[in-house]
Each structure stands twice: as C-alpha cells, then as structure tokens.
Design an enzyme around this catalytic site. Structure first.
Site, PDB file in Angstrom:
ATOM      1  N   GLY A 282       0.732  -1.202   0.009  1.00 37.93           N
ATOM      2  CA  GLY A 282      -0.027   0.031  -0.152  1.00 37.93           C
ATOM      3  C   GLY A 282       0.845   1.392  -0.039  1.00 37.93           C
TER       4      GLY A 282
ATOM      5  N   ASN B 216       1.471   3.298  -2.354  1.00 40.62           N
ATOM      6  CA  ASN B 216       0.772   4.231  -3.202  1.00 40.62           C
ATOM      7  C   ASN B 216      -0.451   4.932  -2.570  1.00 40.62           C
ATOM      8  OD1 ASN B 216       1.640   4.914  -6.051  1.00 40.62           O
ATOM      9  ND2 ASN B 216       1.847   2.295  -5.988  1.00 40.62           N
TER      10      ASN B 216
ATOM     11  N   ARG C  74     -16.055 -14.454 -10.203  1.00 38.13           N
ATOM     12  CA  ARG C  74     -15.704 -13.067  -9.881  1.00 38.13           C
ATOM     13  C   ARG C  74     -16.973 -12.291  -9.820  1.00 38.13           C
ATOM     14  NH1 ARG C  74     -11.691 -10.922 -14.342  1.00 38.13           N
ATOM     15  NH2 ARG C  74     -12.576 -12.180 -15.823  1.00 38.13           N
TER      16      ARG C  74
ATOM     17  N   ARG D 129      -6.510  -7.763  -8.555  1.00 38.95           N
ATOM     18  CA  ARG D 129      -7.523  -8.839  -9.030  1.00 38.95           C
ATOM     19  C   ARG D 129      -8.188  -8.065 -10.228  1.00 38.95           C
ATOM     20  NH1 ARG D 129      -6.900 -13.257  -7.670  1.00 38.95           N
ATOM     21  NH2 ARG D 129      -8.690 -13.813  -8.167  1.00 38.95           N
TER      22      ARG D 129
ATOM     23  N   HIS E 182      -0.517   2.109 -12.963  1.00 38.92           N
ATOM     24  CA  HIS E 182       0.067   1.012 -13.640  1.00 38.92           C
ATOM     25  C   HIS E 182       1.449   1.351 -14.004  1.00 38.92           C
ATOM     26  CE1 HIS E 182       0.366  -2.537 -16.285  1.00 38.92           C
ATOM     27  NE2 HIS E 182       1.127  -1.750 -17.064  1.00 38.92           N
TER      28      HIS E 182
ATOM     29  N   THR F 229     -11.417   1.354 -17.649  1.00 38.84           N
ATOM     30  CA  THR F 229     -12.623   0.804 -18.208  1.00 38.84           C
ATOM     31  C   THR F 229     -12.706  -0.680 -18.426  1.00 38.84           C
ATOM     32  OG1 THR F 229     -11.001   1.003 -20.181  1.00 38.84           O
ATOM     33  CG2 THR F 229     -12.527   2.914 -19.831  1.00 38.84           C
TER      34      THR F 229
ATOM     35  N   LEU G  94      -8.644  -4.173 -19.948  1.00 37.62           N
ATOM     36  CA  LEU G  94      -7.467  -4.191 -18.743  1.00 37.62           C
ATOM     37  C   LEU G  94      -6.439  -3.020 -19.182  1.00 37.62           C
ATOM     38  CD1 LEU G  94      -6.357  -5.367 -16.031  1.00 37.62           C
ATOM     39  CD2 LEU G  94      -4.872  -6.892 -17.779  1.00 37.62           C
ATOM     40  N   ASP G  95      -6.211  -2.224 -18.196  1.00 43.63           N
ATOM     41  CA  ASP G  95      -5.120  -1.118 -18.548  1.00 43.63           C
ATOM     42  C   ASP G  95      -5.159  -0.413 -19.855  1.00 43.63           C
ATOM     43  OD1 ASP G  95      -2.536  -3.613 -17.441  1.00 43.63           O
ATOM     44  OD2 ASP G  95      -3.801  -2.116 -16.091  1.00 43.63           O
TER      45      ASP G  95
ATOM     46  N   GLU H 147       5.628   6.993  -9.034  1.00 44.51           N
ATOM     47  CA  GLU H 147       4.215   6.779  -8.689  1.00 44.51           C
ATOM     48  C   GLU H 147       3.712   7.516  -7.525  1.00 44.51           C
ATOM     49  OE1 GLU H 147       4.969   2.238  -9.744  1.00 44.51           O
ATOM     50  OE2 GLU H 147       3.285   2.558  -8.740  1.00 44.51           O
TER      51      GLU H 147
HETATM   52  C1  GRF Z   1       2.778  -0.627  -7.790  1.00 39.89           C
HETATM   53  O1  GRF Z   1       3.940  -0.427  -8.611  1.00 39.89           O
HETATM   54  C2  GRF Z   1       1.744  -0.162  -8.886  1.00 39.89           C
HETATM   55  O2  GRF Z   1       2.012   0.368 -10.107  1.00 39.89           O
HETATM   56  C3  GRF Z   1       1.479  -1.891  -9.150  1.00 39.89           C
HETATM   57  O3  GRF Z   1       1.624  -2.605  -7.975  1.00 39.89           O
HETATM   58  C4  GRF Z   1       2.544  -1.878  -7.258  1.00 39.89           C
HETATM   59  C5  GRF Z   1       2.022  -1.609  -5.894  1.00 39.89           C
HETATM   60  O4  GRF Z   1       2.780  -1.203  -5.013  1.00 39.89           O
HETATM   61  N1  GRF Z   1      -0.077  -2.049  -9.624  1.00 39.89           N
HETATM   62  P1  GRF Z   1       2.213  -0.661  -3.491  1.00 39.89           P
HETATM   63  O5  GRF Z   1       1.101  -1.683  -2.910  1.00 39.89           O
HETATM   64  O6  GRF Z   1       1.221   0.651  -3.681  1.00 39.89           O
HETATM   65  O7  GRF Z   1       3.307  -0.346  -2.446  1.00 39.89           O
END
Ligand code: GRF
Length: 202
Positions: free
Chosen positions: A14, A16, A67, A93, A111, A143, A146-147, A176
């Site tokens: 976590g 981010n 799902r 997921r 991403h 959307t 994916l990505d 990020e």
């Molecule tokens: C990040 O690099 C994000 O881009 C990717 O998964 C990683 C997660 O990192 N989808 P965190 O859990 O936010 O540390």
C-alpha cells in the site's frame, strides 16, 4: 467545503495508498473514506488504520474464481462508505465489465509502465528486454479492457546501465508516489487534463 469521498483498493503493502492518504489534507478537494483489500494480510491495512481511515477486507478466495459473486460482496463496503471516487492502488484482481460499469468515469488505476506499452504484468522486465531508454508509470481511468482507459497522467524515468527489474521498479515507484496524488487532486476537482511528470534527480 464538501469533499469528494475516496475509497482505495489495495492487495499489498500500500505505498501508493499511503501517498494518496498523505496528500488528501488542507485545500485538497477529497478525503479518504475507506481502504479495502481482497487480502487480509495486506500490509497496507495496518498503515491505513494507523492513519485513522476505515478499513475492510473481502477475500476473493472463498469464491473459487466466481468473480461476479466476489464483486457482489466487494461493492458493498464501497457503497456503504459513500465513495464518489475509487482508486485502485496495487489492487491485483482483474475486475469484470459489470463491476467497472458501476464506477464508470470515477475509478482510477496506477500501472507501472508508459501505457499503452506493457499492459499486464512484469512491466519492468519487459522494458529492459526491449532495450527501452525510458520507462515510467501511468494513472488512467478504468474501463472494461485491462490497462486501457483514458490516460490522466504519466511520469517518466530513465533506464540506466546495469538496471534490473527491481532497481527499475524502485525508481518508478518514486514517481508513482508523486503522480497518483497529483492526478487525484486534479480529478477530484473535475479536471481531467493529463499530468506529465519528468524525472528529477532529488
Ligand atoms: C505498484 O508498482 C503499482 O504500480 C502496481 O503494484 C505496485 C503496488 O505497490 N500496480 P504498493 O502496494 O502501492 O506499494
């Protein structure tokens, strides 16, 4: 001032999510209302709780790959929290079109590549294999594909001699943590103008 409510979905550490929480203060147009994980052991849950944000877990495993059934449970805490915006932050997921359509135009994802390059997994190894001189990360609207959604921001990093997927991932993660908060601040204010961040040696 009424703030937009933000639910953040995580599966792991976590980092981010933490950068988003730390940014939503003062004159920021949004506030966190929930951190939700599909993994009860996600390290980010304790970080969110320590920051005083409500947390919840909906484990996908008991649904044995169904799902739609998993997602029917996953939406409940998001709706109960009254989220206006949903941020996927290391949520691992893949979501169905049915789930995504409930949050069309108000769900974001980060991403670790310069989309549309390297959708899916192992983005850092693929950039190295391709001999790219530049790499980075993207925040986009989610959307059904994916990505694939509209890009709301990108941040670039140089690929340096001797880089490994881990050293490159670490450099991208620094960006990020700057990009996602910058995009969310604009998005929550109703501005979808893409954010562009260049690499700055700090
Ligand atoms: C990040 O690099 C994000 O881009 C990717 O998964 C990683 C997660 O990192 N989808 P965190 O859990 O936010 O540390």
């Amino acid at each position: 001032m009424s703030h937009k409510k933000v639910a953040i979905l995580i599966s792991g550490g976590g980092s981010n999510m933490v950068s988003l929480l730390e940014s939503m203060t003062g004159d920021h147009p949004a506030r966190p209302c929930l951190v939700l994980s599909n993994n009860a052991d996600a390290g980010g849950l304790a970080k969110a709780a320590a920051a005083g944000v409500a947390t919840a877990v909906v484990d996908h495993r008991p649904f044995n790959g169904d799902r739609e059934a998993f997602e029917a449970e996953l939406v409940k805490p998001i709706f109960e929290a009254g989220a206006d915006i949903v941020c996927l932050a290391g949520f691992m997921r893949v979501l169905t079109a049915g789930f995504v359509s409930q949050f069309e135009g108000r769900m974001l994802n980060i991403h670790p590549s310069l989309l549309p390059k390297y959708k899916g997994l192992h983005t850092h190894a693929r950039a190295l294999e391709a001999g790219d001189a530049e790499h980075g990360c993207t925040v986009h609207e989610v959307t059904p594909r994916l990505d694939d959604g509209p890009v709301l921001g990108q941040a670039r990093v140089p690929v340096l001699p001797g880089d490994t997927p881990d050293t490159l991932a670490a450099r991208v993660l620094v960006q990020e943590h700057k990009l996602y908060p910058a995009v969310l601040r604009r998005f929550a204010a109703g501005d979808k103008t893409p954010v562009q961040l260049a690499w700055r040696l700090s």
